[in-house]
Scaffold this motif. Structure first.
Motif, PDB file in Angstrom:
ATOM      1  N   SER A  81      26.683 -75.281  22.159  1.00 42.59           N
ATOM      2  CA  SER A  81      26.075 -75.240  20.836  1.00 42.59           C
ATOM      3  C   SER A  81      26.878 -76.177  19.941  1.00 42.59           C
ATOM      4  N   PRO A  82      26.348 -76.532  18.772  1.00 44.58           N
ATOM      5  CA  PRO A  82      27.191 -77.306  17.857  1.00 44.58           C
ATOM      6  C   PRO A  82      28.271 -76.423  17.218  1.00 44.58           C
ATOM      7  N   TYR A  83      28.158 -75.113  17.397  1.00 47.63           N
ATOM      8  CA  TYR A  83      29.079 -74.157  16.787  1.00 47.63           C
ATOM      9  C   TYR A  83      30.133 -73.674  17.784  1.00 47.63           C
ATOM     10  N   TYR A  84      31.267 -73.255  17.252  1.00 44.45           N
ATOM     11  CA  TYR A  84      32.229 -72.513  18.051  1.00 44.45           C
ATOM     12  C   TYR A  84      31.652 -71.103  18.125  1.00 44.45           C
ATOM     13  N   LEU A  85      30.990 -70.799  19.222  1.00 42.44           N
ATOM     14  CA  LEU A  85      30.175 -69.585  19.327  1.00 42.44           C
ATOM     15  C   LEU A  85      30.964 -68.292  19.173  1.00 42.44           C
ATOM     16  N   ARG A  86      32.169 -68.245  19.683  1.00 44.32           N
ATOM     17  CA  ARG A  86      32.973 -67.017  19.543  1.00 44.32           C
ATOM     18  C   ARG A  86      33.176 -66.669  18.065  1.00 44.32           C
ATOM     19  N   GLU A  87      33.433 -67.687  17.267  1.00 45.10           N
ATOM     20  CA  GLU A  87      33.660 -67.470  15.832  1.00 45.10           C
ATOM     21  C   GLU A  87      32.343 -67.214  15.093  1.00 45.10           C
ATOM     22  N   LYS A  88      31.368 -68.069  15.353  1.00 45.94           N
ATOM     23  CA  LYS A  88      30.079 -67.982  14.650  1.00 45.94           C
ATOM     24  C   LYS A  88      29.383 -66.638  14.891  1.00 45.94           C
ATOM     25  N   LEU A  89      29.467 -66.126  16.134  1.00 45.15           N
ATOM     26  CA  LEU A  89      28.810 -64.862  16.478  1.00 45.15           C
ATOM     27  C   LEU A  89      29.766 -63.668  16.434  1.00 45.15           C
ATOM     28  N   ASN A  90      31.036 -63.942  16.117  1.00 49.32           N
ATOM     29  CA  ASN A  90      32.057 -62.885  16.066  1.00 49.32           C
ATOM     30  C   ASN A  90      32.084 -62.097  17.382  1.00 49.32           C
ATOM     31  N   ILE A  91      32.267 -62.833  18.488  1.00 50.31           N
ATOM     32  CA  ILE A  91      32.277 -62.225  19.820  1.00 50.31           C
ATOM     33  C   ILE A  91      33.597 -62.542  20.523  1.00 50.31           C
ATOM     34  N   LYS A  92      33.928 -61.699  21.484  1.00 46.37           N
ATOM     35  CA  LYS A  92      35.154 -61.874  22.254  1.00 46.37           C
ATOM     36  C   LYS A  92      34.886 -61.499  23.706  1.00 46.37           C
TER      37      LYS A  92
END
Length: 190
Positions: free
Chosen positions: A168-179
């Protein structure tokens, strides 16, 4: 070709004839088999059902849990060749890295396997200096309803089919608040 006996073929043809779906004309040269009007209707109905079933699948859902990778996705996604191709094909510059998802349920794994026979966008193999950058299949997607994203399937990979890589263009872990360990749902558009 069908791997069935002559007797089985003869029996099926007799059933179709009895059901008035075919007409058999026997001559000394052999046998001519023609569909009746009713046979054509049944065949067209089957074809319509198959076409509707195939065309009604616009997306596949894949569920899984986030896991950490080895960092190889970051290396490849950061290469100019892959960045340029992804931007050209998907319309975004990818965040340098992939989000790895382990598929845990049967239905999701079946959907992942369906991707192998679905049409995709393709980054072709590329010879670069003294190495070959492998081809990659891309499938537009969303992850937890966030777009844009894409599933990437390198044609040469160390990952088993149960591991899905998403960009994705986003850092998905941060953008979706996932770990690691969190469940996500990837909707793959085919």
């Amino acid at each position: 070709m069908l791997n069935i006996s002559q007797q089985s073929v003869s029996r099926k043809l007799k059933e179709l004839e009895d059901d008035k779906l075919i007409v058999r004309i026997i001559s000394k040269e052999g046998e001519i088999i023609r569909l009746t009007e009713e046979g054509e209707k049944v065949l067209n109905s089957c074809l319509t059902t198959l076409k509707d079933a195939i065309l009604s699948v616009h997306s596949l859902q894949i569920r899984g849990n986030i896991v950490s990778g080895l960092g190889e996705g970051r290396i490849f996604i950061s290469m100019d060749y892959y960045k340029t191709q992804i931007n050209k094909l998907l319309g975004f510059e990818p965040y340098p890295g992939t989000l790895n998802i382990v598929i845990y349920d049967k239905r999701s794994l079946e959907n992942r396997l369906l991707l192998d026979s679905s049409s995709s966008l393709l980054i072709p193999e590329y010879k670069y200096k003294d190495r070959v950058l492998g081809a990659v299949k891309l499938y537009p997607a969303s992850i937890n309803n966030l777009k844009p994203a894409a599933v990437v399937i390198p044609l040469r990979t160390v990952h088993p089919k149960s591991v899905l890589e998403v960009i994705s263009p986003y850092y998905l872990r941060e953008k979706l608040n996932i770990k690691d360990g969190d469940e996500v749902v990837v909707e793959v558009y085919i």
